[in-house]
Enzyme design. Structure first.
Site, PDB file in Angstrom:
ATOM      1  N   HIS A 457      40.122  33.552  32.369  1.00  0.00           N
ATOM      2  CA  HIS A 457      41.058  34.590  32.799  1.00  0.00           C
ATOM      3  C   HIS A 457      40.374  35.955  32.888  1.00  0.00           C
ATOM      4  CE1 HIS A 457      41.560  36.395  28.739  1.00  0.00           C
ATOM      5  NE2 HIS A 457      41.460  35.153  28.304  1.00  0.00           N
ATOM      6  N   CYS A 476      39.138  31.402  24.649  1.00  0.00           N
ATOM      7  CA  CYS A 476      39.182  31.351  26.109  1.00  0.00           C
ATOM      8  C   CYS A 476      37.989  32.105  26.692  1.00  0.00           C
ATOM      9  CB  CYS A 476      40.480  31.947  26.621  1.00  0.00           C
ATOM     10  SG  CYS A 476      41.910  30.865  26.380  1.00  0.00           S
TER      11      CYS A 476
END
Length: 589
Positions: A457, A476
């Site tokens: 992301h 992440c």
């Protein structure tokens, strides 16, 4: 390993020469086949059914192989090694070229036989195998274990503590059947040639290992003494050692400086190349971090290369024609087409306490202006303390509170909650951050469904990409240039830069499904050779090199082998089953 090979050859010759049991001249092959069949078809099955798992792993593949080739000896005859046996000995004796240790497949402690348990002579009672048959079984066992180690790795990644998730499992292989088929089709050498991984990455590491072994054979490289930082224009007595160190790894080419102690443009260029290869800021200055990397011994770099060759064996020969590769210790996402990196994008990965996992999957869709459903762990550990410290934190960050994780959950006014009664152990709410410039996921989220709830992301914290070591996330992967990746993925779906920017500026959430999902791999490689052949090293940020090294050292290796003993009388030959020891794996890992 030449001396080691000579020792093995002497050992084999001694066994045959000293044996009081010689095959009849009229039909030696039939006798050996009959002996093998008696031993393996009749007597050995009792060991494959034994509760000792190591013994079962030892005998089962050997028994199956000989059954499939009709109980023939392959590597030995009454005259000694056959042509195939000589070739096999050469192959395994050169196992170090693939980062493996020949002594893991042949017995290293010939001079200390008393420390080894359970011999074949004892196992088969009053009628032990002849030396030729014993040695043939030993060589078969060595080859089957070598084949499995070279093709699949000595350690299963799932056995380590690191997270490991993959939707691309290696196919099951039956090495006894493959070896028997190759032998029956007279394709033995094709079988051996096909064992190493076929990835370009593995070939690069193998070449790099040979290069660094040559450096070690020449005595390694010079150590650069500590002191103040060194930079262009300095005159310092440490510069000759620095120049010698850079020459050892070809970061500079030989040249004649105006003065031996001058830190000139040539040295600066060499330092910058060294820094680039080691993931350091390429400023040409020898500071604390660069000095530490320069002084890592060549033996440690060789070990690092071998560990990463082991990692290559965990993956298929090809990731496909097009894929995304995130190398965690390198903090980069690589867009790869036809084995060429066409774009590198800087990333932020998980910090050591919240590691980004080793993971393979398929990126199937992306979200523009995404919502962030805050993971429960982050909500409890990271956000709750901020809420208690600042009652307006949730409103200011655009975070809404829901009474459960159900899709139809009811929003709750955060001011109606007594946050002092909420704790890490009691947090019954779901937090969701709406799309905005403050959203922790930024403008785009890239989804490849997986059990670890990890994705790629954007991030509003762009300044962190300027740091050299970027382990800041909760697992992440944060991407520096999300619109660039989005444009690449959607290039065949009528999404150009203008359309992407308009959708982002609208502020509205939008899900876009990829017509062609693309493989994505999160990997952990601390050494590799790039397309130019330059050998790169990175810091072991999660201590996974160390864990793998210890696992390789401690791995028990059940081994069938023959040995010599020297009692008072003549030298006698025996074959032994050894459970293996930790120290036996140390020399070559």
């Amino acid at each position: 390993m030449k001396g080691y090979r000579h020792t093995i050859i002497f050992f084999l010759a001694a066994m045959l020469f000293l044996s009081p049991r010689t095959a009849t001249a009229d039909n030696p092959h039939l006798r050996e086949a009959a002996e093998l069949k008696r031993l393996l078809a009749v007597e050995a099955p009792q060991y494959t059914a034994a509760p000792d798992a190591a013994t079962d792993r030892l005998w089962s593949p050997v028994v199956r192989f000989y059954r499939l080739i009709g109980y023939r000896t392959l590597w030995m005859d009454t005259d000694g090694l056959t042509r195939q046996g000589e070739g096999l000995l050469k192959v395994i004796s050169s196992a170090s070229e693939n980062g493996l240790a020949p002594e893991a497949y042949f017995p290293p402690p010939l001079e200390n036989p008393g420390s080894l348990p359970m011999g074949l002579d004892e196992s088969f009672g009053a009628m032990p195998p002849s030396p030729a048959v014993q040695m043939d079984m030993m060589l078969t066992d060595a080859l089957l274990r070598y084949a499995a180690d070279l093709a699949r790795g000595r350690i299963a990644p799932q056995s380590l503590h690191m997270p490991w998730v993959s939707d691309q499992q290696l196919p099951d292989r039956d090495f006894p059947a493959e070896l028997a088929a190759a032998f029956n089709a007279n394709r033995l050498w094709d079988f051996l040639d096909d064992l190493p991984p076929g990835q370009p990455a593995y070939a690069g590491l193998k070449t790099a290992l040979q290069q660094y072994e040559r450096i070690r054979s020449r005595g390694g490289w010079a150590t650069v003494d500590g002191g103040p930082s060194l930079r262009r224009g300095d005159q310092d007595p440490r510069v000759p050692a620095l120049r010698s160190r850079l020459l050892a790894t070809a970061d500079i080419q030989p040249y004649l400086p105006e003065a031996a102690e001058d830190f000139d443009a040539g040295v600066e260029a060499g330092v910058m190349r060294f820094q680039y290869r080691h993931g350091l800021t390429p400023d040409g200055v020898v500071g604390e971090k660069t000095l530490a990397a320069l002084n890592v011994p060549v033996e440690k770099r060789i070990l690092q290369l071998k560990l990463n060759m082991e990692r290559c064996r965990w993956y298929p020969d090809s990731f496909g024609q097009r894929y995304l590769l995130v190398n965690i210790p390198d903090y980069t996402l690589n867009i790869v087409e036809n084995d060429w990196v066409i774009r590198r994008i800087r990333v932020i990965v998980g910090r050591p306490g919240r590691q980004t996992p080793n993971l393979s999957g398929h990126l199937t869709y992306l979200e523009i202006n995404p919502y962030w459903n805050v993971p429960a762990k982050i909500a409890r550990k990271d956000i709750l303390p901020k809420i208690k410290e600042d009652p307006d934190y949730l409103v200011r960050q655009g975070i809404k509170v829901f009474d459960s994780w159900d899709e139809a959950a009811t929003p709750i006014d955060p001011e109606s909650i007594s946050w002092e009664g909420v704790s890490k152990n009691y947090f019954p709410y779901r937090l969701r951050q709406d799309p905005s410039t403050l959203n922790a996921l930024g403008q785009v989220k890239f989804i490849f469904p997986n059990s670890q709830a990890v994705y790629i992301h954007d991030t509003p914290s762009k300044s962190l990409f300027e740091k050299n070591r970027r382990g800041f996330s909760s697992g992440c992967v944060r991407l520096e240039s999300p619109l660039e990746l989005a444009r690449y993925l959607l290039r065949d779906q009528s999404w150009d830069q203008s359309r992407l920017e308009e959708t982002v500026e609208s502020g509205r959430h939008r899900t876009v499904v990829l017509k062609k999902p693309i493989p994505v791999h999160l990997v952990y490689f601390t050494a590799w050779a790039d397309s130019s052949g330059a050998v790169n090293f990175r810091q072991d940020i999660y201590d996974q090199d160390r864990e793998l090294e210890l696992a390789l050292i401690q791995r028990p290796a059940p081994t069938l082998f023959c040995r010599m003993e020297k009692p008072v009388g003549p030298m006698l030959a025996q074959c032994k089953h050894s459970q293996g020891t930790a120290s036996a794996a140390l020399p070559g890992i």
